[in-house]
Scaffold this motif. Sequence first.
Motif, PDB file in Angstrom:
ATOM      1  N   UNK A 148       0.837  -1.188   0.000  1.00 30.79           N
ATOM      2  CA  UNK A 148       0.000   0.000   0.000  1.00 30.79           C
ATOM      3  C   UNK A 148       0.876   1.244   0.000  1.00 30.79           C
ATOM      4  N   UNK A 149       0.300   2.315  -0.489  1.00 33.03           N
ATOM      5  CA  UNK A 149       1.013   3.589  -0.530  1.00 33.03           C
ATOM      6  C   UNK A 149      -0.015   4.699  -0.400  1.00 33.03           C
ATOM      7  N   UNK A 150       0.328   5.705   0.364  1.00 32.90           N
ATOM      8  CA  UNK A 150      -0.494   6.909   0.423  1.00 32.90           C
ATOM      9  C   UNK A 150       0.161   7.912  -0.514  1.00 32.90           C
ATOM     10  N   UNK A 151      -0.619   8.447  -1.409  1.00 33.78           N
ATOM     11  CA  UNK A 151      -0.090   9.404  -2.385  1.00 33.78           C
ATOM     12  C   UNK A 151      -1.055  10.580  -2.443  1.00 33.78           C
ATOM     13  N   UNK A 152      -0.578  11.732  -2.093  1.00 29.61           N
ATOM     14  CA  UNK A 152      -1.425  12.927  -2.018  1.00 29.61           C
ATOM     15  C   UNK A 152      -2.142  13.181  -3.344  1.00 29.61           C
ATOM     16  N   UNK A 153      -3.348  13.707  -3.260  1.00 32.63           N
ATOM     17  CA  UNK A 153      -4.175  13.932  -4.451  1.00 32.63           C
ATOM     18  C   UNK A 153      -3.521  14.881  -5.459  1.00 32.63           C
ATOM     19  N   UNK A 154      -2.607  15.729  -5.026  1.00 36.21           N
ATOM     20  CA  UNK A 154      -1.963  16.672  -5.958  1.00 36.21           C
ATOM     21  C   UNK A 154      -0.882  16.005  -6.829  1.00 36.21           C
ATOM     22  N   UNK A 155      -0.475  14.803  -6.503  1.00 33.48           N
ATOM     23  CA  UNK A 155       0.604  14.133  -7.230  1.00 33.48           C
ATOM     24  C   UNK A 155       0.039  13.272  -8.374  1.00 33.48           C
ATOM     25  N   UNK A 156      -0.503  13.927  -9.374  1.00 33.87           N
ATOM     26  CA  UNK A 156      -1.174  13.242 -10.486  1.00 33.87           C
ATOM     27  C   UNK A 156      -0.227  12.331 -11.271  1.00 33.87           C
ATOM     28  N   UNK A 157       0.998  12.759 -11.500  1.00 40.14           N
ATOM     29  CA  UNK A 157       1.959  11.909 -12.223  1.00 40.14           C
ATOM     30  C   UNK A 157       2.253  10.637 -11.437  1.00 40.14           C
ATOM     31  N   UNK A 158       2.363  10.765 -10.131  1.00 39.11           N
ATOM     32  CA  UNK A 158       2.611   9.588  -9.293  1.00 39.11           C
ATOM     33  C   UNK A 158       1.419   8.641  -9.350  1.00 39.11           C
ATOM     34  N   UNK A 159       0.209   9.179  -9.391  1.00 38.88           N
ATOM     35  CA  UNK A 159      -0.983   8.327  -9.482  1.00 38.88           C
ATOM     36  C   UNK A 159      -0.948   7.499 -10.766  1.00 38.88           C
ATOM     37  N   UNK A 160      -0.591   8.139 -11.869  1.00 44.01           N
ATOM     38  CA  UNK A 160      -0.487   7.399 -13.143  1.00 44.01           C
ATOM     39  C   UNK A 160       0.567   6.302 -13.039  1.00 44.01           C
ATOM     40  N   UNK A 161       1.703   6.600 -12.419  1.00 44.67           N
ATOM     41  CA  UNK A 161       2.760   5.606 -12.241  1.00 44.67           C
ATOM     42  C   UNK A 161       2.235   4.406 -11.447  1.00 44.67           C
ATOM     43  N   UNK A 162       1.608   4.661 -10.312  1.00 41.69           N
ATOM     44  CA  UNK A 162       1.132   3.561  -9.471  1.00 41.69           C
ATOM     45  C   UNK A 162       0.095   2.714 -10.205  1.00 41.69           C
ATOM     46  N   UNK A 163      -0.781   3.342 -10.955  1.00 37.57           N
ATOM     47  CA  UNK A 163      -1.766   2.567 -11.718  1.00 37.57           C
ATOM     48  C   UNK A 163      -1.081   1.674 -12.756  1.00 37.57           C
ATOM     49  N   UNK A 164      -0.068   2.213 -13.429  1.00 37.66           N
ATOM     50  CA  UNK A 164       0.684   1.407 -14.406  1.00 37.66           C
ATOM     51  C   UNK A 164       1.355   0.214 -13.726  1.00 37.66           C
ATOM     52  N   UNK A 165       1.731   0.381 -12.470  1.00 36.30           N
ATOM     53  CA  UNK A 165       2.407  -0.680 -11.727  1.00 36.30           C
ATOM     54  C   UNK A 165       1.420  -1.670 -11.104  1.00 36.30           C
TER      55      UNK A 165
END
Length: 141
Positions: free
Chosen positions: A110-127
């Motif tokens: 699991x990872x908490x990723x702040x809502x403002x980090x849109x690029x990180x969200x895309x990365x995690x979804x790809x992973x």
Amino acid sequence: MGIRNANVEDFQQISLLLNQLDYQDTEPFIKEKVEIFLMDPNEVLLVFEDDKSVIALISVHFIPQLAVKGDFARISYFAVDKNIRSKGIGRKIEEYCTDLAIKRQCDRIEVHCHSRRKDAHRFYRRQGFTESPEYFIKMLP
């Protein structure tokens, strides 16, 4: 070039990477925090080194579970130098941590990723991560 366990001497470069994630002013205490992480058997602090420079970091905390068979792995901090993102380094580090989690008998990361980090969200979804939106915090004095 590659992934290795962090050491105390990496503290300044770790502080610079955390600064890129908007964690300002870690310099006064980061060395002590790195030492604490390195002594904790349930914590893994890794860096990606290129030409003797730390260009990425990840910390993973392993959380034993009582009521479910598999334990949890939690990514606490994950940063790739902003000048070299999207070159596969984050993917390599995340996949390395996934392997560690499997070896430690975890059944999820699991990872908490702040809502403002849109690029990180895309990365995690790809992973392969999926969103689990209920997350509560209580700030302590």
